[in-house]
Design a protein around this motif. Structure first.
Motif, PDB file in Angstrom:
ATOM      1  N   ASN A 196     -53.464  31.098 -21.592  1.00 42.77           N
ATOM      2  CA  ASN A 196     -54.785  31.624 -22.108  1.00 42.77           C
ATOM      3  C   ASN A 196     -54.987  31.049 -23.672  1.00 42.77           C
ATOM      4  OD1 ASN A 196     -56.524  33.517 -23.374  1.00 42.77           O
ATOM      5  ND2 ASN A 196     -55.036  35.332 -22.961  1.00 42.77           N
ATOM      6  N   PRO A 197     -55.751  30.217 -23.653  1.00 42.02           N
ATOM      7  CA  PRO A 197     -56.183  29.587 -24.892  1.00 42.02           C
ATOM      8  C   PRO A 197     -56.668  30.539 -26.021  1.00 42.02           C
ATOM      9  CG  PRO A 197     -57.009  28.322 -23.031  1.00 42.02           C
ATOM     10  CD  PRO A 197     -56.510  29.489 -22.461  1.00 42.02           C
TER      11      PRO A 197
ATOM     12  N   VAL B 150     -47.386  40.880 -21.292  1.00 41.36           N
ATOM     13  CA  VAL B 150     -48.661  40.407 -20.570  1.00 41.36           C
ATOM     14  C   VAL B 150     -49.532  39.584 -21.690  1.00 41.36           C
ATOM     15  CG1 VAL B 150     -50.899  41.488 -19.801  1.00 41.36           C
ATOM     16  CG2 VAL B 150     -48.853  42.549 -19.481  1.00 41.36           C
ATOM     17  N   VAL B 151     -49.994  38.586 -21.274  1.00 37.74           N
ATOM     18  CA  VAL B 151     -50.638  37.512 -21.985  1.00 37.74           C
ATOM     19  C   VAL B 151     -51.986  37.251 -21.667  1.00 37.74           C
ATOM     20  CG1 VAL B 151     -48.505  36.339 -22.843  1.00 37.74           C
ATOM     21  CG2 VAL B 151     -49.779  35.781 -20.908  1.00 37.74           C
ATOM     22  N   ASP B 152     -52.282  37.647 -20.634  1.00 39.70           N
ATOM     23  CA  ASP B 152     -53.874  37.426 -20.114  1.00 39.70           C
ATOM     24  C   ASP B 152     -54.400  38.682 -19.422  1.00 39.70           C
ATOM     25  OD1 ASP B 152     -52.788  37.002 -17.850  1.00 39.70           O
ATOM     26  OD2 ASP B 152     -52.856  34.849 -17.784  1.00 39.70           O
TER      27      ASP B 152
ATOM     28  N   ASP C  60     -44.894  30.253 -27.589  1.00 41.84           N
ATOM     29  CA  ASP C  60     -46.306  30.191 -27.966  1.00 41.84           C
ATOM     30  C   ASP C  60     -47.183  29.202 -27.269  1.00 41.84           C
ATOM     31  OD1 ASP C  60     -48.598  31.390 -30.001  1.00 41.84           O
ATOM     32  OD2 ASP C  60     -48.587  29.332 -30.435  1.00 41.84           O
ATOM     33  N   MET C  61     -46.789  27.869 -27.267  1.00 42.98           N
ATOM     34  CA  MET C  61     -47.453  26.989 -26.537  1.00 42.98           C
ATOM     35  C   MET C  61     -47.556  27.175 -24.919  1.00 42.98           C
ATOM     36  SD  MET C  61     -45.902  23.187 -28.170  1.00 42.98           S
ATOM     37  CE  MET C  61     -45.779  22.709 -26.873  1.00 42.98           C
ATOM     38  N   GLN C  62     -46.368  27.698 -24.278  1.00 44.83           N
ATOM     39  CA  GLN C  62     -46.604  28.308 -22.831  1.00 44.83           C
ATOM     40  C   GLN C  62     -47.669  29.133 -22.914  1.00 44.83           C
ATOM     41  OE1 GLN C  62     -42.619  29.243 -21.810  1.00 44.83           O
ATOM     42  NE2 GLN C  62     -41.762  27.666 -22.965  1.00 44.83           N
TER      43      GLN C  62
END
Length: 188
Positions: A55-56, A30-32, A48-50
C-alpha cells in the motif's frame, strides 16, 4: 552479530547467565483497505518497505493503536541505568542513532519481543538498535519509550568514544527487565 554474544551482554549487568537468541521484529496489523490483518518481520525500516509495497499510500497514523505524543514536555530520564562500551561492540554514528530514535518517535506504535530474546528492531546507516527481553515471557513497549531509552544512551557522555562525540555505543536498562543496545552493525 552472534546470538551468544547478545545473550552475554544483555544480562551482564544483572549477573544472570541465560542464553538469549536473536529474533526478528514482528508487527501485525491492517495496512490496506481489504481489512485483513497481516504479519511483517524484519527491522522497522524493512517492515515499512514491506507495507509500502502493498500500500504505497500507507500511513503509520492509521496503523498504531497507542497514543501519539503531540507536544514535547520536559523530558526526564526513564532509564534505570546506562552502560557504555559493552562487550567491545563497535560504536555507531551519533547521527544514524538519532535517525533511528526520531523514526521510532514518529511511529508511536507498540513493538514486542519474545521471551529471552534480542531483536534488532532498527538498522539505519549501519547503526543497529536492539530490544532485548530478559523476562521469561514476551513483552511489548511503545516505540516512543524505546526512543527515550536511545536518547538516554545518546545523553550519556561516557558512551561516546574518547575524543570523538560522534561515535556512540551503549546499553540502557529499564526496570522491567528489558534493555536497549546501540552499536554499529551492517544494515541491509
Amino acid at each position: 552479530m552472534k546470538p551468544y554474544l547478545l545473550g552475554c551482554f544483555c544480562l551482564m549487568a544483572t549477573g544472570l547467565r541465560v542464553d538469549l537468541t536473536v529474533a526478528p521484529l514482528i508487527i501485525e496489523g491492517v495496512v490496506d483497505s481489504d481489512g485483513i490483518k497481516k504479519t511483517f518481520n524484519g527491522t522497522i525500516q524493512e517492515i515499512d518497505m514491506q507495507i509500502r509495497n502493498l500500500n504505497p499510500d500507507f500511513s503509520w497514523e492509521h496503523f498504531q493503536s497507542m497514543t501519539r505524543r503531540q507536544d514535547k514536555p520536559p523530558r526526564k530520564r526513564i532509564t534505570e541505568k546506562v552502560l557504555c562500551h559493552v562487550q567491545n561492540l563497535p560504536p555507531a554514528s551519533r547521527v544514524a542513532i538519532e535517525k533511528s530514535r526520531d523514526w521510532l518517535n514518529s511511529l508511536a506504535t507498540g513493538l514486542s519481543v519474545d521471551a529471552q530474546r534480542c531483536t534488532k528492531f532498527s538498522c539505519m546507516e549501519n547503526a543497529a538498535v536492539w530490544f532485548c527481553n530478559d523476562n521469561l515471557w514476551w513483552i511489548q513497549q511503545n516505540s516512543i519509550t524505546l526512543a527515550d531509552h536511545i536518547n538516554d544512551i545518546l545523553d550519556e557522555p561516557d558512551c561516546a568514544i574518547s575524543g570523538n562525540d560522534n561515535l556512540i555505543q551503549g546499553q540502557a536498562f529499564d526496570g522491567g527487565d528489558y534493555n536497549i543496545i546501540v552499536n554499529a552493525d551492517q544494515c541491509p
